[in-house]
Scaffold this motif. Structure first.
Motif, PDB file in Angstrom:
ATOM      1  N   UNK A 122       0.821  -1.215   0.000  1.00 12.63           N
ATOM      2  CA  UNK A 122       0.000   0.000   0.000  1.00 12.63           C
ATOM      3  C   UNK A 122       0.855   1.264   0.000  1.00 12.63           C
ATOM      4  N   UNK A 123       1.910   1.273   0.806  1.00 13.04           N
ATOM      5  CA  UNK A 123       2.767   2.471   0.863  1.00 13.04           C
ATOM      6  C   UNK A 123       3.340   2.790  -0.516  1.00 13.04           C
ATOM      7  N   UNK A 124       3.740   1.782  -1.260  1.00 17.00           N
ATOM      8  CA  UNK A 124       4.366   2.008  -2.569  1.00 17.00           C
ATOM      9  C   UNK A 124       3.437   2.732  -3.539  1.00 17.00           C
ATOM     10  N   UNK A 125       2.136   2.602  -3.358  1.00 14.29           N
ATOM     11  CA  UNK A 125       1.190   3.290  -4.253  1.00 14.29           C
ATOM     12  C   UNK A 125       1.110   4.786  -3.955  1.00 14.29           C
ATOM     13  N   UNK A 130       6.103  -0.104  -8.570  1.00 19.82           N
ATOM     14  CA  UNK A 130       7.536   0.162  -8.733  1.00 19.82           C
ATOM     15  C   UNK A 130       7.830   0.673 -10.136  1.00 19.82           C
ATOM     16  N   UNK A 131       7.192   0.042 -11.129  1.00 13.95           N
ATOM     17  CA  UNK A 131       7.400   0.448 -12.513  1.00 13.95           C
ATOM     18  C   UNK A 131       6.800   1.818 -12.788  1.00 13.95           C
ATOM     19  N   UNK A 160      10.460   3.579  -9.093  1.00 12.57           N
ATOM     20  CA  UNK A 160      11.042   3.572  -7.760  1.00 12.57           C
ATOM     21  C   UNK A 160      12.369   2.821  -7.732  1.00 12.57           C
ATOM     22  N   UNK A 161      13.227   3.233  -6.824  1.00  9.96           N
ATOM     23  CA  UNK A 161      14.451   2.498  -6.559  1.00  9.96           C
ATOM     24  C   UNK A 161      14.252   1.761  -5.241  1.00  9.96           C
ATOM     25  N   UNK A 162      14.184   0.436  -5.308  1.00  8.85           N
ATOM     26  CA  UNK A 162      13.916  -0.399  -4.139  1.00  8.85           C
ATOM     27  C   UNK A 162      15.119  -1.281  -3.896  1.00  8.85           C
ATOM     28  N   UNK A 163      15.683  -1.201  -2.694  1.00  8.59           N
ATOM     29  CA  UNK A 163      16.895  -1.975  -2.411  1.00  8.59           C
ATOM     30  C   UNK A 163      16.842  -2.566  -1.014  1.00  8.59           C
ATOM     31  N   UNK A 164      17.080  -3.859  -0.939  1.00  9.69           N
ATOM     32  CA  UNK A 164      17.226  -4.512   0.344  1.00  9.69           C
ATOM     33  C   UNK A 164      18.671  -4.465   0.800  1.00  9.69           C
TER      34      UNK A 164
END
Length: 331
Positions: free
Chosen positions: A228-231, A263-264, A268-272
């Protein structure tokens, strides 16, 4: 001989952690040492959610559960560590430890000054470095940006939010009780604090970050919360994946919306990350955290459990939201 107590893994962590996962074992450690050896007694120990994941993927049944501790040298045949020395080491859940190779087994201690030693397991230890490097290196916050932190009253999240405020950001935190929300807002300075058990994530972010204006998200919980946060994120937003505590007790196959389109769409830049990536720079992080603590810019809270025998209960409490701030075991 010195009697050592240690907690071992009785059965793998699958689903909810229970007392059946742990076994208390006793062993004798000889006080007669060889040259270079030390005998240490634990003073403070730590319990952290990552211990469950690590045990699930690496620790074998019967092994001592792993983790850091602060200990005092009680017998020494090593000139570098005389009796009474305080050391930090990854000795695990045990009261006493025979150190045969101090160079390998003892971690570098932080320069604490007059700060409590327990902070070497909290704001000046792995949680503090997780917040410092995981947020600053991956999210790269800028003044005026909006930051969301989940697990915001925990050992890491509470520090991330304060670092974000130091950097001039607007900070939105989510925690699991009204008391925790009051703490992060009134004492730590978060701009918004929401009880995720009472307020829907979408509703909260439409109020606190309208028009999808979240620049950075520091994720401690994973699951549908994060989906949800990513939206609500801005184009080119940055996401630091630190933990996924919402999934640790869940044995079912995850269902529901997938995050990939968000993400697309927002690029977004998502990194673990695993914090040991920056181990060579820990002195830098410790210096910054120590200064901020002394200046009153970083506040901390410790959830202290007294007694080694209570370690499993303290660990189980992490997954029930019983702790505010860093969970510490005091001997």
């Amino acid at each position: 001989m010195v009697l050592c107590k240690k907690w071992t893994l009785a059965k793998p962590f699958i689903g909810k952690v229970t007392p059946d996962n742990f076994k208390l074992v006793k062993e004798d450690i000889p006080e007669k040492l060889n040259d270079g050896e030390l005998l240490c007694e634990a003073v403070y120990l730590t319990v952290d959610p990552y211990m469950r994941v690590g045990a699930e993927t690496g620790n074998a049944v019967g092994n001592t559960l792993f983790g850091e501790q602060i200990a005092k040298v009680i017998v020494s045949k090593n000139a570098k560590y005389p009796v009474g020395s305080i050391v930090r080491m990854r000795a695990g859940w045990r009261t006493h430890t025979l150190v045969k190779d101090a160079e390998k087994e003892i971690s570098r201690s932080a320069e604490m000054g007059d700060l409590p030693l327990s902070l070497m397991l909290g704001a000046m230890g792995m949680p503090g470095m997780t917040a410092y490097f995981g947020f600053l290196e991956l999210c790269q916050p800028k003044a005026g940006e909006t930051v969301v932190v989940s697990g915001a009253a925990g050992a890491v999240g509470s520090l991330v939010g304060q670092i974000a405020k130091i950097k001039g950001c607007k900070v939105i935190g989510f925690a699991g009780t009204e008391e925790k929300c009051k703490w992060i807002k009134e004492e730590l300075g978060f701009d918004f604090a929401y009880n995720y058990k009472k307020t829907d994530v979408d509703t909260a972010l439409k109020e606190a970050a309208p028009d999808n204006s979240v620049d950075c998200y520091f994720d401690n919980v994973g699951g549908m919360f994060t989906v949800k946060v990513l939206t609500h994120m801005k184009t080119f937003g940055r996401v630091s994946i630190c933990g996924s505590i919402s999934n640790y007790n869940d044995t079912s196959v995850p269902t529901g919306p997938l995050p990939f389109f968000s993400i697309l769409k927002s690029q977004l830049r998502v990194e673990g990350f695993i914090v040991l990536r920056w181990y060579s720079r820990w002195e830098e992080g410790e210096t910054a955290m120590r200064q901020w603590i002394k200046e009153g810019k970083i506040k901390y809270k410790e959830h202290v459990t007294e007694g080694f025998e209570k370690m499993p209960d303290a660990f189980m409490g992490l997954f029930e939201g019983r702790n505010t701030g860093k969970a510490i075991i005091k001997m």
